[in-house]
Design a protein around this motif. Structure first.
Motif, mmCIF file in Angstrom:
data_model
loop_
_atom_site.group_PDB
_atom_site.id
_atom_site.type_symbol
_atom_site.label_atom_id
_atom_site.label_comp_id
_atom_site.label_asym_id
_atom_site.label_seq_id
_atom_site.Cartn_x
_atom_site.Cartn_y
_atom_site.Cartn_z
ATOM 1 N N GLY A 6 0.775 -1.193 0.061
ATOM 2 C CA GLY A 6 0.047 -0.045 -0.189
ATOM 3 C C GLY A 6 0.861 1.289 0.100
ATOM 4 O O GLY A 6 2.089 1.093 -0.145
ATOM 5 N N ALA A 7 0.144 2.473 -0.036
ATOM 6 C CA ALA A 7 0.870 3.604 -0.249
ATOM 7 C C ALA A 7 1.168 3.918 1.524
ATOM 8 O O ALA A 7 0.141 3.740 2.451
ATOM 9 N N GLY A 34 0.602 5.324 4.935
ATOM 10 C CA GLY A 34 -0.526 6.121 5.721
ATOM 11 C C GLY A 34 -1.943 5.780 5.197
ATOM 12 O O GLY A 34 -2.827 6.154 5.370
ATOM 13 N N LYS A 35 -1.777 4.792 4.253
ATOM 14 C CA LYS A 35 -3.130 4.247 3.521
ATOM 15 C C LYS A 35 -3.378 2.918 4.103
ATOM 16 O O LYS A 35 -2.409 2.186 4.405
ATOM 17 N N GLN A 36 -4.404 2.323 3.617
ATOM 18 C CA GLN A 36 -4.858 0.923 4.114
ATOM 19 C C GLN A 36 -3.916 -0.131 3.419
ATOM 20 O O GLN A 36 -3.710 0.231 2.018
ATOM 21 N N ARG A 37 -3.606 -1.075 3.915
ATOM 22 C CA ARG A 37 -2.543 -2.252 3.262
ATOM 23 C C ARG A 37 -3.727 -2.982 3.013
ATOM 24 O O ARG A 37 -4.553 -3.576 3.520
#
Length: 119
Positions: free
Chosen positions: A39-40, A42-45
């Motif tokens: 993921g990116a 700070g974003k959801q994995r």
């Protein structure tokens, strides 16, 4: 405490291959499932692949047939062999270890390793 460290990311051209490694260390009583997410920051994995102590595996549909997860139980290490890489595989790849440190079962994450697929 369980420490998780990934390695092996980098820049690769479309169609190329990379192998990621993840080693768990520290106070480890037992390791159950080991897996890779991406993921990116700070974003959801999203789950990429995971493997249990018996060698049973699960893969995201988008990587089936291209990625292979394996583990070395003696070394507390999990690997992700990535072949036929595509630009959409570009992401930060995180290792997750489901382990018992002697204080109960918990999930531990590595810091992530960047994989960039670009020409």
């Amino acid at each position: 405490q369980v420490h998780v460290v990934e390695s092996g990311g980098g820049l690769v051209q479309p169609g190329g291959s990379l192998r990621l490694s993840c080693a768990a260390s520290g106070s480890i009583f037992s390791i159950y499932v080991m897996g890779w997410y991406r993921g990116a920051p700070g974003k959801q994995r999203a789950l990429v692949a995971r493997i249990d102590t018996g060698g049973n595996t699960n893969y995201a549909d988008s990587v089936k047939g291209r990625f292979t997860i394996s583990r070395d139980n003696a070394q507390n290490t999990v690997y992700l062999q990535m072949n036929s890489l595509k630009p959409e595989d570009t992401a930060v790849y995180y290792c997750n270890v489901d382990a018992d440190s002697g204080r109960g079962r918990s999930n531990y994450w590595g810091q992530g390793t960047q994989v960039t697929v670009s020409s």
